[in-house]
Design a protein around this motif. Structure first.
Motif, PDB file in Angstrom:
ATOM      1  N   SER A   9       0.919  -0.563  -0.082  1.00 20.35           N
ATOM      2  CA  SER A   9      -0.605  -0.219  -0.208  1.00 20.35           C
ATOM      3  C   SER A   9       1.154   1.053   0.151  1.00 20.35           C
ATOM      4  O   SER A   9       0.525   2.191  -0.929  1.00 20.35           O
ATOM      5  CB  SER A   9      -1.305  -0.014   1.157  1.00 20.35           C
ATOM      6  N   GLU A  10       2.429   1.184   0.373  1.00 18.25           N
ATOM      7  CA  GLU A  10       2.697   2.199   0.655  1.00 18.25           C
ATOM      8  C   GLU A  10       3.183   2.681  -0.722  1.00 18.25           C
ATOM      9  O   GLU A  10       3.757   3.360  -1.541  1.00 18.25           O
ATOM     10  CB  GLU A  10       4.422   2.151   1.539  1.00 18.25           C
ATOM     11  N   THR A  11       4.137   1.318  -1.498  1.00 20.86           N
ATOM     12  CA  THR A  11       4.473   1.430  -2.514  1.00 20.86           C
ATOM     13  C   THR A  11       3.575   1.742  -3.490  1.00 20.86           C
ATOM     14  O   THR A  11       3.503   3.300  -4.628  1.00 20.86           O
ATOM     15  CB  THR A  11       4.887  -0.026  -3.092  1.00 20.86           C
ATOM     16  N   LYS A  12       1.835   1.631  -3.201  1.00 16.32           N
ATOM     17  CA  LYS A  12       1.274   2.177  -4.325  1.00 16.32           C
ATOM     18  C   LYS A  12       0.692   3.327  -4.165  1.00 16.32           C
ATOM     19  O   LYS A  12       0.467   4.718  -5.074  1.00 16.32           O
ATOM     20  CB  LYS A  12      -0.889   1.562  -3.807  1.00 16.32           C
ATOM     21  N   SER A  13       0.919   4.001  -2.805  1.00 15.23           N
ATOM     22  CA  SER A  13       0.494   5.527  -2.650  1.00 15.23           C
ATOM     23  C   SER A  13       1.428   6.355  -3.091  1.00 15.23           C
ATOM     24  O   SER A  13       1.235   7.388  -3.639  1.00 15.23           O
ATOM     25  CB  SER A  13      -0.110   5.805  -1.013  1.00 15.23           C
ATOM     26  N   LYS A  14       3.032   6.272  -2.994  1.00 16.41           N
ATOM     27  CA  LYS A  14       4.096   7.129  -4.028  1.00 16.41           C
ATOM     28  C   LYS A  14       3.418   6.968  -5.070  1.00 16.41           C
ATOM     29  O   LYS A  14       4.075   7.639  -5.148  1.00 16.41           O
ATOM     30  CB  LYS A  14       5.123   6.127  -3.210  1.00 16.41           C
ATOM     31  N   ALA A  15       3.076   5.129  -5.772  1.00 13.67           N
ATOM     32  CA  ALA A  15       2.813   5.541  -7.424  1.00 13.67           C
ATOM     33  C   ALA A  15       2.136   7.043  -7.773  1.00 13.67           C
ATOM     34  O   ALA A  15       1.835   7.870  -8.602  1.00 13.67           O
ATOM     35  CB  ALA A  15       2.624   4.427  -7.651  1.00 13.67           C
ATOM     36  N   GLN A  16       0.805   6.830  -6.626  1.00 11.15           N
ATOM     37  CA  GLN A  16      -0.136   8.203  -6.853  1.00 11.15           C
ATOM     38  C   GLN A  16       0.624   9.505  -6.143  1.00 11.15           C
ATOM     39  O   GLN A  16      -0.548  10.163  -7.424  1.00 11.15           O
ATOM     40  CB  GLN A  16      -1.274   7.810  -6.182  1.00 11.15           C
ATOM     41  N   LEU A  17       0.920   9.435  -5.834  1.00 11.13           N
ATOM     42  CA  LEU A  17       1.066  10.227  -5.427  1.00 11.13           C
ATOM     43  C   LEU A  17       2.277  11.331  -6.100  1.00 11.13           C
ATOM     44  O   LEU A  17       1.686  12.196  -6.856  1.00 11.13           O
ATOM     45  CB  LEU A  17       2.285  10.595  -4.312  1.00 11.13           C
ATOM     46  N   ALA A  18       3.265  10.837  -7.020  1.00 15.03           N
ATOM     47  CA  ALA A  18       3.945  10.923  -8.238  1.00 15.03           C
ATOM     48  C   ALA A  18       3.054  10.551  -9.230  1.00 15.03           C
ATOM     49  O   ALA A  18       3.356  12.125  -9.591  1.00 15.03           O
ATOM     50  CB  ALA A  18       4.747   9.263  -8.665  1.00 15.03           C
ATOM     51  N   ASP A  19       2.045  10.933  -9.605  1.00 11.94           N
ATOM     52  CA  ASP A  19       1.459  10.676 -11.084  1.00 11.94           C
ATOM     53  C   ASP A  19       0.457  11.918 -10.498  1.00 11.94           C
ATOM     54  O   ASP A  19       1.138  12.587 -11.393  1.00 11.94           O
ATOM     55  CB  ASP A  19      -0.290   9.830 -10.887  1.00 11.94           C
ATOM     56  N   ARG A  20       0.150  11.805  -9.343  1.00 12.12           N
ATOM     57  CA  ARG A  20      -0.394  13.900  -9.416  1.00 12.12           C
ATOM     58  C   ARG A  20       0.740  15.078  -9.528  1.00 12.12           C
ATOM     59  O   ARG A  20       0.339  15.817  -9.587  1.00 12.12           O
ATOM     60  CB  ARG A  20      -1.239  13.388  -7.554  1.00 12.12           C
ATOM     61  N   ILE A  21       1.842  14.204  -8.263  1.00 11.58           N
ATOM     62  CA  ILE A  21       2.641  15.535  -8.860  1.00 11.58           C
ATOM     63  C   ILE A  21       2.856  15.543 -10.227  1.00 11.58           C
ATOM     64  O   ILE A  21       3.378  17.200 -11.205  1.00 11.58           O
ATOM     65  CB  ILE A  21       4.211  14.955  -8.111  1.00 11.58           C
TER      66      ILE A  21
END
Ligand code: SF4
Length: 318
Positions: A9-21
């Motif tokens: 879930s940490e990896t997923k949230s990092k990927a989501q944050l990166a997309d948002r950035i």
């Protein structure tokens, strides 16, 4: 099992944050600059990753309206000095530099006067007010070239005593040093390097000039961070002992998959300020275009001369 689920879930949230950035970056017409000591996920998402000189050059040339600086405060200040019409954001306003805090403008003015007004060469790791009191700036990459470019025989070098000492060994000029230092580099000892070298005798020792004189004197190479990246790539050697902040390991290992890199004292080779910028803070900063870094006009006008003079000397062929 629980740990594995947490990691996913940490990896997923990092990927989501990166997309948002990435999305926000486009919307805000922003460019993300990151220092080589930043966290891997920050280096991964940046438009440009480099050392202080490279970052200053990018900031000066950037055509984006917003510069998001993933580094420490003096770096964002330099970007603002060089690009006054742009919005400069530092995602973590408390990311300072202990070395930069070791000199202030009043103390510098007094010391310069004591020394009869000799030129001041100021490492970019310093405040805008100190740059404004200086004749020219330098980075670890161009410090020797900058000192040699001055017609005077004696210079005052601030704030890093170790870099100043090392420059003094590379030039015929008299370099008078200030008593500042970087905790992260100054704490690396020769004994620690020797210990790792005994385990990996074929490894070349490359250290940053912010390290102590006894460490730079015995290294195979004394290099800036970008110099280390270049040297590790070009050298036929396959093992290296790395004397600088551990953030550089991300690019070193990425660029050189077949080579080995060793830190002599990993726990100490860590700059807490450089690690303060995180993906959530970067996303928030892009969304709100805050916190901004600005430099008062009167200081900026004098500080820009020192920075531009450095960029001009650096652009000359040597
Ligand atoms: S590594 Fe040292 S010089 Fe660089 S920001 Fe940290 S304290 Fe300052």
């Amino acid at each position: 099992m629980v740990m594995l689920a947490d990691q996913r879930s940490e990896t997923k949230s990092k990927a989501q944050l990166a997309d948002r950035i990435r999305e926000l970056k486009q919307q805000q017409h922003a460019i993300i600059l990151a220092h080589l000591y930043q966290r891997p996920e920050i280096q991964e998402i940046a438009d440009y990753v480099g050392d202080s000189l490279g970052l200053s050059q990018q900031a000066a040339a950037a055509d984006a309206g917003v510069i998001v600086f993933c580094g420490v405060h003096f770096m964002a200040e330099s970007a603002s000095i060089l690009s006054p019409g742009k919005i400069v954001i530092l995602p973590e306003p408390n990311a300072g530099c202990t070395m930069a805090d070791m000199v202030d403008a009043d103390e510098l003015r007094a010391r310069k006067q004591e020394l009869g007004g000799i030129p001041v060469v100021c490492y970019v790791n310093s405040s805008a007010a100190v740059k404004a009191e200086s004749d020219i700036c330098c980075t670890s990459r161009n410090a020797v070239q900058i000192v040699d470019s001055l017609p005077e025989q004696r210079v005052l070098f601030v704030p890093d005593r170790n870099l100043g000492h090392w420059v003094g060994t590379q030039t015929s000029k008299e370099v008078i040093t200030w008593d500042g230092f970087c905790n992260t580099h100054d704490s690396i000892t020769q004994a620690e390097i020797d210990r790792v070298h005994a385990l990996h005798p074929a490894a070349l020792v490359m250290v940053h000039p912010e390290c102590r004189p006894e460490v730079t004197a015995r290294a195979d190479r004394v290099l800036s961070t970008s110099g280390m990246l270049r040297f590790a790539k070009e050298s036929p050697a396959t093992e290296f002992i790395v004397g600088t902040e551990q953030g550089i390991m991300y690019q070193l290992t990425k660029d050189n998959p077949g080579k080995q890199f060793y830190l002599p004292s990993p726990a100490k080779q860590y700059c807490a300020n450089m690690k303060k910028v995180t993906l959530p803070k970067l996303a928030w900063a892009l969304e709100h275009l805050q916190p901004r870094v600005t430099v008062p006009d009167e200081i900026r006008r004098r500080a820009v001369r020192s920075l531009e003079r450095m960029l001009e000397v650096s652009s000359r062929r040597i």
